[in-house]
Design a protein around this motif. Structure first.
Motif, mmCIF file in Angstrom:
data_model
loop_
_atom_site.group_PDB
_atom_site.id
_atom_site.type_symbol
_atom_site.label_atom_id
_atom_site.label_comp_id
_atom_site.label_asym_id
_atom_site.label_seq_id
_atom_site.Cartn_x
_atom_site.Cartn_y
_atom_site.Cartn_z
ATOM 1 N N ILE A 65 51.624 32.596 46.444
ATOM 2 C CA ILE A 65 50.660 33.485 45.776
ATOM 3 C C ILE A 65 50.078 32.738 44.587
ATOM 4 O O ILE A 65 50.656 31.779 44.105
ATOM 5 N N SER A 66 48.933 33.199 44.125
ATOM 6 C CA SER A 66 48.334 32.591 42.934
ATOM 7 C C SER A 66 48.782 33.385 41.718
ATOM 8 O O SER A 66 48.627 34.597 41.683
ATOM 9 N N VAL A 67 49.336 32.706 40.698
ATOM 10 C CA VAL A 67 49.775 33.435 39.507
ATOM 11 C C VAL A 67 48.943 33.099 38.276
ATOM 12 O O VAL A 67 49.116 33.688 37.229
ATOM 13 N N ALA A 68 48.065 32.117 38.372
ATOM 14 C CA ALA A 68 47.214 31.811 37.221
ATOM 15 C C ALA A 68 45.784 31.668 37.723
ATOM 16 O O ALA A 68 45.579 31.345 38.877
ATOM 17 N N THR A 69 44.841 31.954 36.870
ATOM 18 C CA THR A 69 43.449 31.817 37.295
ATOM 19 C C THR A 69 43.091 30.342 37.343
ATOM 20 O O THR A 69 43.274 29.637 36.366
ATOM 21 N N SER A 70 42.586 29.896 38.491
ATOM 22 C CA SER A 70 42.162 28.503 38.584
ATOM 23 C C SER A 70 40.669 28.411 38.313
ATOM 24 O O SER A 70 39.912 29.307 38.657
ATOM 25 N N VAL A 71 40.279 27.308 37.724
ATOM 26 C CA VAL A 71 38.870 27.071 37.460
ATOM 27 C C VAL A 71 38.458 25.876 38.305
ATOM 28 O O VAL A 71 39.074 24.822 38.244
ATOM 29 N N LEU A 72 37.437 26.064 39.133
ATOM 30 C CA LEU A 72 37.013 24.994 40.034
ATOM 31 C C LEU A 72 35.499 24.874 39.978
ATOM 32 O O LEU A 72 34.805 25.879 39.908
ATOM 33 N N ALA A 73 35.004 23.650 40.034
ATOM 34 C CA ALA A 73 33.552 23.478 39.992
ATOM 35 C C ALA A 73 33.131 22.497 41.073
ATOM 36 O O ALA A 73 33.861 21.569 41.394
ATOM 37 N N PHE A 74 31.958 22.738 41.660
ATOM 38 C CA PHE A 74 31.413 21.766 42.614
ATOM 39 C C PHE A 74 29.897 21.902 42.682
ATOM 40 O O PHE A 74 29.330 22.895 42.226
ATOM 41 N N GLU A 94 46.347 41.391 34.253
ATOM 42 C CA GLU A 94 45.729 41.194 32.934
ATOM 43 C C GLU A 94 44.960 39.876 32.874
ATOM 44 O O GLU A 94 43.893 39.798 32.282
ATOM 45 N N ASP A 95 45.500 38.847 33.527
ATOM 46 C CA ASP A 95 44.817 37.557 33.597
ATOM 47 C C ASP A 95 43.470 37.739 34.298
ATOM 48 O O ASP A 95 42.445 37.188 33.892
ATOM 49 N N THR A 96 43.478 38.556 35.359
ATOM 50 C CA THR A 96 42.246 38.799 36.114
ATOM 51 C C THR A 96 41.237 39.583 35.281
ATOM 52 O O THR A 96 40.049 39.262 35.266
ATOM 53 N N PHE A 97 41.696 40.610 34.560
ATOM 54 C CA PHE A 97 40.775 41.393 33.723
ATOM 55 C C PHE A 97 40.091 40.494 32.695
ATOM 56 O O PHE A 97 38.902 40.604 32.428
ATOM 57 N N ARG A 98 40.881 39.577 32.111
ATOM 58 C CA ARG A 98 40.297 38.673 31.110
ATOM 59 C C ARG A 98 39.273 37.747 31.753
ATOM 60 O O ARG A 98 38.233 37.448 31.184
ATOM 61 N N THR A 99 39.603 37.274 32.964
ATOM 62 C CA THR A 99 38.697 36.365 33.659
ATOM 63 C C THR A 99 37.364 37.034 33.949
ATOM 64 O O THR A 99 36.313 36.403 33.912
ATOM 65 N N LEU A 100 37.405 38.333 34.238
ATOM 66 C CA LEU A 100 36.161 39.041 34.561
ATOM 67 C C LEU A 100 35.196 39.086 33.375
ATOM 68 O O LEU A 100 34.025 39.369 33.545
#
Length: 536
Positions: A65-74, A94-100
């Motif tokens: 499972i994913s437990v941290a928000t990943s940042v990816l660019a291309f 909560e991590d997801t709410f912040r990411t939004l």
């Protein structure tokens, strides 16, 4: 390239869903199109031995499972795409709410068999609240699942969205023949060989064309014509303006695992999704095309490389250009900071960038200056809103299991709390430390990371707390407040910012406390607003 052109070619979006709907697999396949990776990995599939590039923490690989928000660019077709792949597991909501707060649009992934699930409902509610444009991707069409029309009904009812399909499946499961792209009027046939399916599209401008029958067979062609007739009758025409205002949500179908329907989704996304949008600060609305730089921290990650003990603050650039080695004002600390090696991301791979534009996510090496929600600017006093701490659901005392390592433990807890993994409360009475989390799984993650990243071991002790309430004493009567502090002394603590918090052991005791001390205001959110007052 001119500044305005750089802004126009950027797309920053988040991928959200319930766990297991295929979010991380979809992220991988999108990266494949950008040429960022040569072979996409899936999180759980045993056929694909390669781990997912966006899941780089050891615990993510073990659990699948994913437990941290990943940042990816291309880069794709001249566009710079920034993906924030969020954890789906509710314990990391909560991590997801912040990411939004850092995205300009969202792709919601729905499993064809399971339909709309609980976590998806919560996340979409947050997106609707913030009027974020949403695209829906119905995944796993290579498996048996719900009928396409039933699914779209369910999405409309449960998520309170107004949908219109931009692609449509031809069959599903064993009978999946392909996808008809309503938007571009072409067909992509499904063969099950993911490498072949990527580019093989056949233009069908007229649905009555006999080529259609030859391609997919008379029966499937007849069904497709009927269903598309229904689509035209039931669903509204796609209108980009309505989509950007969060009033209409386009739907795409496909199978991320088989890399099928993903190109239609990506091409459609590039065409309709918004470039970086203005963001509201407490002082004013900030537009991306403004000359002066501003950005905010939406995530902090310690030990991305455990060998180097590094801490990265993720900053979303809101306006202006962020330049390497230039001094910027840290608004909360009121001091200027310079950054010699700002990073752009591809999962755990980082590269140093000289300049970044609105919409980009930059990673800054941090020695403890940043907290989530901090603002960096060219000099203006700006405070971006919308990254509060919520009251946790689970509480435990944290104890040091190895007295020789108390320094490492203190440092580890400190850094993980700055990351927003959980919240730390220190009891006023005896200085004992209490950790509060949204979900029970976070305790495991904290224990694992303390041991593997800081060399510190800890144990937990249960603590019966119903809610943590932030105490607003600004309007309290002095004698009432003094009495409250005396009577409730063993339930009072301070959070990481030094704000006073009341740990209520039940909803009944919270109600009684509110009745006894009416002039004191209690809040479930750390950023006080009159609307956030608690009703137990």
């Amino acid at each position: 390239m001119k500044f305005t052109e750089e802004i126009a070619r950027r797309r920053t979006f988040g991928i959200v869903s319930h766990p297991d709907a295929g979010k991380t697999t979809l992220t991988e396949k999108l990266l494949l199109y950008g040429g960022a990776i040569q072979e996409a990995g899936a999180v759980k599939s045993n056929k694909i031995k390669k781990g997912a590039a966006s899941d780089f923490m050891e615990i993510e690989r073990q659990r699948g499972i994913s437990v941290a928000t990943s940042v990816l660019a291309f880069e794709y077709q001249g566009n710079k795409i920034n993906i924030l792949d969020t954890p789906g597991h509710k314990d990391f909501a909560e991590d997801t709410f912040r990411t939004l707060t850092a995205v300009d649009s969202v792709i919601v992934v729905v499993d064809v068999a399971k339909g709309v699930e609980e976590q998806t409902e919560k996340l979409v509610k947050v997106c609707r609240m913030r009027q974020i444009p949403i695209i829906v991707f119905i995944n796993k069409m290579d498996r048996e699942g719900k009928d396409a029309f039933d699914l779209m009904d369910e999405i409309e009812q449960k998520l309170e969205l107004r949908v219109t399909p931009l692609s449509f499946p031809i069959g599903m499961g064993y009978d999946l023949k392909g996808i008809y792209n309503i938007h571009k009027k072409n067909i992509n046939l499904f063969t099950g060989a993911s490498s072949k399916d990527i580019y093989n599209t056949t233009a069908i401008n007229d649905l009555n064309d006999s080529n259609l029958d030859e391609l997919i067979g008379d029966k499937a062609a007849g069904t497709l014509r009927e269903e598309l007739e229904l689509v035209r009758g039931i669903y509204p025409e796609f209108d980009r303006e309505e989509y950007l205002n969060g009033e209409l949500q386009p739907v795409f179908f496909g199978s991320a695992l088989h890399n099928f329907g993903v190109k239609e989704l990506l091409d459609g996304f590039i065409e309709i999704a918004p470039a970086p949008r203005p963001k509201k600060a407490e002082e004013r609305l900030v537009r991306p095309e403004e000359k002066d730089f501003s950005g905010f921290v939406f995530k902090i990650h310690a030990n991305m490389d455990p060998r180097h003990r590094d801490r990265l603050a993720f900053i979303k650039v809101v306006s202006g250009t962020f330049e390497r080695n230039k001094a910027y004002k840290h608004v909360r600390l009121d001091k200027n900071l310079k950054f010699s090696s700002p990073n752009a991301f591809f999962a755990e791979k980082k590269e140093i960038v000289d300049e970044s534009f609105p919409g980009d996510i930059v990673g800054l090496h941090d020695t403890g200056n940043f907290k989530i929600g901090d603002t960096l600017t060219s000099g203006e006093e700006l405070h971006y809103k919308g990254i509060p701490a919520f009251s946790p659901e689970h509480f435990r005392y944290i104890n040091n299991a190895d007295p020789m390592k108390s320094k490492q433990l203190a440092k580890g807890i400190d850094q993980l709390m700055d990351e927003g993994v959980a919240q730390l409360f220190t009891l006023e009475l005896n200085g004992r430390k209490v950790i509060g989390t949204v979900g029970a799984l976070q305790f495991e993650v904290i224990q694992y990371r303390l041991e593997h990243e800081y060399g510190a071991t800890c144990s937990y002790e249960n603590l019966n707390v119903h809610k943590a309430c932030w105490v607003d004493e600004s309007v309290a009567k002095p004698e009432e407040f003094t009495d409250f502090k005396r009577v409730k002394s063993k339930f009072l603590c301070k959070d990481k910012r030094g704000q006073l918090v009341f740990l209520a052991d039940s909803s009944f005791s919270l109600q009684m406390t509110q009745q006894k001390y009416p002039s004191i205001k209690f809040h479930f959110i750390s950023e006080f607003e009159p609307a956030a007052t608690v009703d137990a």
